[in-house]
Design a protein around this motif. Structure first.
Motif, PDB file in Angstrom:
ATOM      1  N   PRO A   7       2.928   3.423  -8.641  1.00 54.68           N
ATOM      2  CA  PRO A   7       1.712   2.688  -8.997  1.00 54.68           C
ATOM      3  C   PRO A   7       2.001   1.588 -10.015  1.00 54.68           C
ATOM      4  O   PRO A   7       2.912   1.690 -10.826  1.00 54.68           O
ATOM      5  N   ARG A   8       1.233   0.527  -9.925  1.00 51.23           N
ATOM      6  CA  ARG A   8       1.402  -0.595 -10.838  1.00 51.23           C
ATOM      7  C   ARG A   8       0.913  -0.230 -12.235  1.00 51.23           C
ATOM      8  O   ARG A   8      -0.108   0.427 -12.380  1.00 51.23           O
ATOM      9  N   THR A  26       0.830  -1.197   0.000  1.00 55.68           N
ATOM     10  CA  THR A  26       0.000   0.000   0.000  1.00 55.68           C
ATOM     11  C   THR A  26       0.868   1.252   0.000  1.00 55.68           C
ATOM     12  O   THR A  26       0.596   2.202  -0.726  1.00 55.68           O
ATOM     13  N   GLU A  27       1.906   1.265   0.815  1.00 55.52           N
ATOM     14  CA  GLU A  27       2.814   2.416   0.851  1.00 55.52           C
ATOM     15  C   GLU A  27       3.567   2.560  -0.465  1.00 55.52           C
ATOM     16  O   GLU A  27       3.770   3.671  -0.954  1.00 55.52           O
ATOM     17  N   ARG A  28       3.974   1.445  -1.044  1.00 61.82           N
ATOM     18  CA  ARG A  28       4.718   1.483  -2.296  1.00 61.82           C
ATOM     19  C   ARG A  28       3.841   1.976  -3.445  1.00 61.82           C
ATOM     20  O   ARG A  28       4.293   2.682  -4.339  1.00 61.82           O
ATOM     21  N   SER A  29       2.543   1.642  -3.430  1.00 65.96           N
ATOM     22  CA  SER A  29       1.666   2.028  -4.533  1.00 65.96           C
ATOM     23  C   SER A  29       1.425   3.535  -4.571  1.00 65.96           C
ATOM     24  O   SER A  29       1.007   4.068  -5.590  1.00 65.96           O
ATOM     25  N   ALA A  30       1.687   4.242  -3.470  1.00 67.75           N
ATOM     26  CA  ALA A  30       1.515   5.696  -3.466  1.00 67.75           C
ATOM     27  C   ALA A  30       2.555   6.372  -4.350  1.00 67.75           C
ATOM     28  O   ALA A  30       2.259   7.350  -5.026  1.00 67.75           O
ATOM     29  N   SER A  31       3.771   5.856  -4.357  1.00 66.15           N
ATOM     30  CA  SER A  31       4.828   6.473  -5.156  1.00 66.15           C
ATOM     31  C   SER A  31       5.163   5.675  -6.411  1.00 66.15           C
ATOM     32  O   SER A  31       5.723   6.224  -7.352  1.00 66.15           O
TER      33      SER A  31
END
Length: 96
Positions: free
Chosen positions: A66-67, A59-64
């Motif tokens: 995105p897939r 979730t934190e990674r998807s903020a910066s």
């Protein structure tokens, strides 16, 4: 706040929550009152293999980061209704 472990010579190991850096090397045992020495133990760091940690990390990674989505768009669900019965007479019944 960190949890500090102390070992009493008479009793067992007990834990005390104190402000970081404010834990003395010796403390009075809450059971018998004798001086107990602070024990050196491994810190309880988050476990990276758990499903909860993986969900939080993604979730934190998807903020910066995105897939990237490839392929067609998902359907809107406005297709033909699923057939629940193979009897042709059931198609004539009123629908809710």
């Amino acid at each position: 706040m960190p949890i500090y472990e102390y070992r009493c010579p008479r009793c067992e190991v007990y834990e005390i929550i104190r402000v970081m850096g404010k834990a003395p090397a010796e403390d009075a045992c809450p059971t018998c009152g004798q001086p107990a020495r602070r024990k050196i133990s491994a810190p309880h760091v988050s476990r990276t293999g758990t499903a909860v940690f993986q969900l939080i990390e993604s979730t934190e990674r998807s903020a910066s980061e995105p897939r990237v989505v490839s392929g067609s768009l998902p359907s809107t669900g406005k297709g033909a209704a699923p057939i629940y019965s193979s009897n042709p007479l059931h198609r004539k019944l009123p629908r809710p």
